[in-house]
Design an enzyme around this catalytic site. Structure first.
Site, short mmCIF file in Angstrom:
data_model
loop_
_atom_site.label_atom_id
_atom_site.label_comp_id
_atom_site.label_asym_id
_atom_site.label_seq_id
_atom_site.Cartn_x
_atom_site.Cartn_y
_atom_site.Cartn_z
N GLY A 179 -3.89 20.84 46.72
CA GLY A 179 -5.22 21.55 47.17
C GLY A 179 -6.08 20.38 47.85
O GLY A 179 -6.95 21.26 47.92
N SER A 226 6.56 19.91 33.91
CA SER A 226 5.57 18.63 34.66
C SER A 226 5.27 17.92 34.63
O SER A 226 3.94 17.93 32.82
CB SER A 226 4.51 20.37 34.95
OG SER A 226 3.24 19.79 35.64
N ASP A 264 4.45 24.26 56.58
CA ASP A 264 4.38 22.91 55.59
C ASP A 264 6.05 23.08 55.00
O ASP A 264 6.14 21.99 54.65
CB ASP A 264 3.82 23.76 54.03
CG ASP A 264 1.95 23.67 54.43
OD1 ASP A 264 1.87 23.28 55.62
OD2 ASP A 264 1.15 24.28 53.84
N LEU A 308 -2.67 18.33 51.72
CA LEU A 308 -1.19 17.18 52.16
C LEU A 308 0.38 18.53 51.55
O LEU A 308 1.61 18.02 51.50
CB LEU A 308 -1.32 16.45 50.96
CG LEU A 308 -2.44 15.16 52.11
CD1 LEU A 308 -3.19 15.61 51.97
CD2 LEU A 308 -1.65 13.52 51.38
N SER A 309 -0.29 19.66 51.55
CA SER A 309 0.76 21.04 51.40
C SER A 309 1.56 20.69 49.95
O SER A 309 3.42 20.05 50.25
CB SER A 309 1.85 21.06 51.93
OG SER A 309 2.80 21.70 52.29
N SER A 310 0.85 20.26 48.33
CA SER A 310 1.90 19.64 47.35
C SER A 310 2.55 21.24 47.45
O SER A 310 3.66 20.74 46.47
CB SER A 310 0.38 19.86 46.22
OG SER A 310 0.43 21.05 46.00
N SER A 311 2.26 22.29 46.98
CA SER A 311 3.46 23.12 47.13
C SER A 311 4.43 23.61 47.82
O SER A 311 5.42 23.47 46.95
CB SER A 311 2.26 25.24 47.10
OG SER A 311 1.50 24.97 48.46
N TYR A 365 -8.49 32.50 53.34
CA TYR A 365 -6.90 32.17 54.00
C TYR A 365 -6.23 33.90 54.48
O TYR A 365 -6.25 34.21 56.14
CB TYR A 365 -6.36 31.41 53.02
CG TYR A 365 -4.67 31.13 54.32
CD1 TYR A 365 -4.45 30.08 54.92
CD2 TYR A 365 -3.80 31.69 54.03
CE1 TYR A 365 -3.63 29.61 55.82
CE2 TYR A 365 -2.32 32.05 54.55
CZ TYR A 365 -2.05 30.45 56.19
OH TYR A 365 -0.79 30.32 56.03
N HIS A 420 -3.60 26.40 61.87
CA HIS A 420 -3.78 27.82 61.02
C HIS A 420 -3.83 28.62 62.90
O HIS A 420 -3.69 29.71 62.58
CB HIS A 420 -5.15 28.63 61.55
CG HIS A 420 -6.15 28.53 59.80
ND1 HIS A 420 -5.77 29.14 58.52
CD2 HIS A 420 -7.05 27.51 59.50
CE1 HIS A 420 -6.58 28.98 57.41
NE2 HIS A 420 -7.26 27.49 58.01
P1 ADP Z 1 -1.41 22.36 48.96
O1 ADP Z 1 -2.49 22.15 49.84
O2 ADP Z 1 -1.95 21.18 48.55
O3 ADP Z 1 0.00 22.79 49.39
P2 ADP Z 1 -2.12 24.78 47.46
O4 ADP Z 1 -2.95 25.32 46.77
O5 ADP Z 1 -0.86 25.16 48.52
O6 ADP Z 1 -2.45 23.21 47.48
O7 ADP Z 1 -1.21 24.73 46.26
C1 ADP Z 1 -0.74 24.12 45.01
C2 ADP Z 1 -0.69 24.40 43.85
O8 ADP Z 1 0.84 23.89 43.53
C3 ADP Z 1 -0.99 23.72 42.55
O9 ADP Z 1 -1.95 24.70 42.16
C4 ADP Z 1 -0.14 23.95 41.44
O10 ADP Z 1 -0.15 25.12 41.04
C5 ADP Z 1 1.57 23.80 42.13
N1 ADP Z 1 1.70 22.02 42.22
C6 ADP Z 1 1.26 21.18 43.28
N2 ADP Z 1 1.77 20.07 43.18
C7 ADP Z 1 1.76 19.93 41.97
C8 ADP Z 1 2.06 19.08 41.15
N3 ADP Z 1 1.94 17.57 41.52
N4 ADP Z 1 2.89 19.61 39.62
C9 ADP Z 1 2.91 20.66 39.39
N5 ADP Z 1 2.24 21.62 40.10
C10 ADP Z 1 1.98 21.20 41.46
MG MG Z 2 0.42 24.89 50.62
#
Ligand code: ADP
Ligand code: MG
Length: 386
Positions: free
Chosen positions: A120, A68, A170, A123-126, A220, A35
């Protein structure tokens, strides 16, 4: 979720009946500096060997088609009409919008993507979704963007479409990661230095609480506002201070009553964490992982008691970790209110120790925690043989 590169390529072919180029876009860990990427601090992230695979190819039309793999959902949209659509769509469309805002020409393309980053969970999937797509488009359409620009555009995409006011960490870690290194990122200048990470007898283990308290994204943005407000108040006493980096924890303490309850706590945490991360970088450079681990525990304490972004499940995991001398550091990683803890654990017997902790966790919360051992990776790259 465990979609492999093979599955993404296979699904691409099944949907679009053509060959594609394949890209790997990593998730990230952050050893310390939480943060404070949006508070002019330093962070110590690394890209990891969990990520999202992208198969992308031009399709000769004026539309983008997405599949997806993980969610089994489609989207087809005209490139003349890019607009926000709630859900994962915003994360890919935001990126196209950023490219178009810069006057870059994106032609029609097909895309399948999916991977193994728990969504979510901190690990920053976004960022992996955003920067993976932009890197693929950059290569496929020869846009000429450098890595840092892609990271910045990914961040802007997250601000403008899903409307999460994330910092730069990220996307930066996703693009700039280097195997066996952590990135010391100065979030004020957006410059970085690599620090070698030799874990030797330690492993990095993530324990996923499997909870996502719905507070997360709203809170956040609230934290960001509170920090902005706190900084303004502090600047009225210290007019030379441009950012939190120019203010010490002692100065924050002197103005506790001017700042008031919550804002005081937020500012105290931020200034302490900025100092802590600088100390951590020195310890990391000296390969003093035990020293670094101690600071990770301190960070958790701050995030839990001062920044108020922990939850009973996360606090429980860190409290359990403290019982074992083999776990030299543990803390919540990412935005908070759920997601993962990051733990530095002695390699020997880590399985047994973590199993004891997750068994205790199960009997307390009736939740099966997930455990991932992670290694560092290079930033987003084109995979050979896609
Ligand atoms: P994180 O901490 O993983 O970044 P966020 O809430 O910032 O969590 O982002 C998650 C969002 O990113 C999901 O709700 C989705 O919309 C998108 N996302 C992440 N990974 C995928 C995936 N493998 N396929 C489709 N959408 C994804
Ligand atoms: Mg994120």
């Amino acid at each position: 979720m465990s979609t492999s590169s093979n599955l993404v390529v296979e699904k691409f072919y099944e949907q679009y009946k053509s060959a594609a180029r394949l890209f790997y876009s990593p998730g990230r860990i952050n050893l310390i500096g939480e943060h404070i990427d949006y508070n002019a601090g330093f962070v110590l992230p690394a890209a990891i060997d969990k990520g999202i695979w992208y198969a992308v190819a031009p399709n000769g039309t004026n539309s983008a088609r997405f599949y997806s793999v993980d969610l089994d959902e489609h989207l087809e949209i005209s490139l003349d009409n890019i607009h926000p659509i709630d859900g994962w769509q915003n994360y890919v469309l935001g990126v196209i919008d950023q490219a178009q805002q810069r006057g870059l020409i994106i032609k029609g393309f097909d895309c399948a993507f999916g991977g193994n980053i728990p969504i979510g969970s901190g690990l920053s999937s976004s960022a992996a979704v955003e920067c993976g797509l932009l890197t693929a488009l950059n290569e496929v359409f020869s846009l000429g963007l450098d890595r840092k620009t892609i990271a910045l555009m990914g961040q802007k995409a997250e601000h403008t479409f899903p409307k999460v006011m994330c910092g730069i960490m990220d996307q930066y870690a996703n693009m700039m990661g280097k195997m066996n290194h952590v990135i010391l990122l100065d979030c004020l200048t957006i410059e970085h230095r690599y620090l070698p990470l030799s874990l030797e007898e330690y492993s990095i283990i993530l324990i996923n609480t499997k909870v996502h308290h719905s507070l997360a994204s709203g809170e956040y943005n609230v934290r960001r506002q509170q920090c902005e407000q706190g900084l303004k108040t502090l600047q009225s006493f210290y007019p030379d201070a441009k950012t939190f980096r120019d203010i010490t924890p002692e100065q924050v303490q002197e103005h506790e009553s001017d700042l008031g309850g919550d804002i005081f706590k937020r500012c105290l945490y931020v200034t302490q964490e900025i100092a802590r991360t600088q100390k951590a970088a020195l310890l990391c450079e000296a390969n003093n992982l035990e020293g670094l681990g101690k600071l990770m525990y301190e960070t958790h304490e701050g995030l839990s008691k001062l920044y108020d972004v922990s939850c009973p499940e996360l606090d429980f995991l860190v409290e359990q970790a403290r019982k074992y001398p083999e776990i030299i550091g543990s803390r919540v990683m990412g935005g908070g209110f759920g997601g993962c803890t990051i733990n530095l654990i002695r390699k020997e017997h880590w399985n047994t120790i973590v199993e004891t902790i997750t068994t205790e966790y199960k009997s307390t919360f009736d939740i099966d925690a997930e455990v991932y051992e992670v290694a560092t990776s290079d930033g987003t790259y084109e995979a050979i043989g896609g």
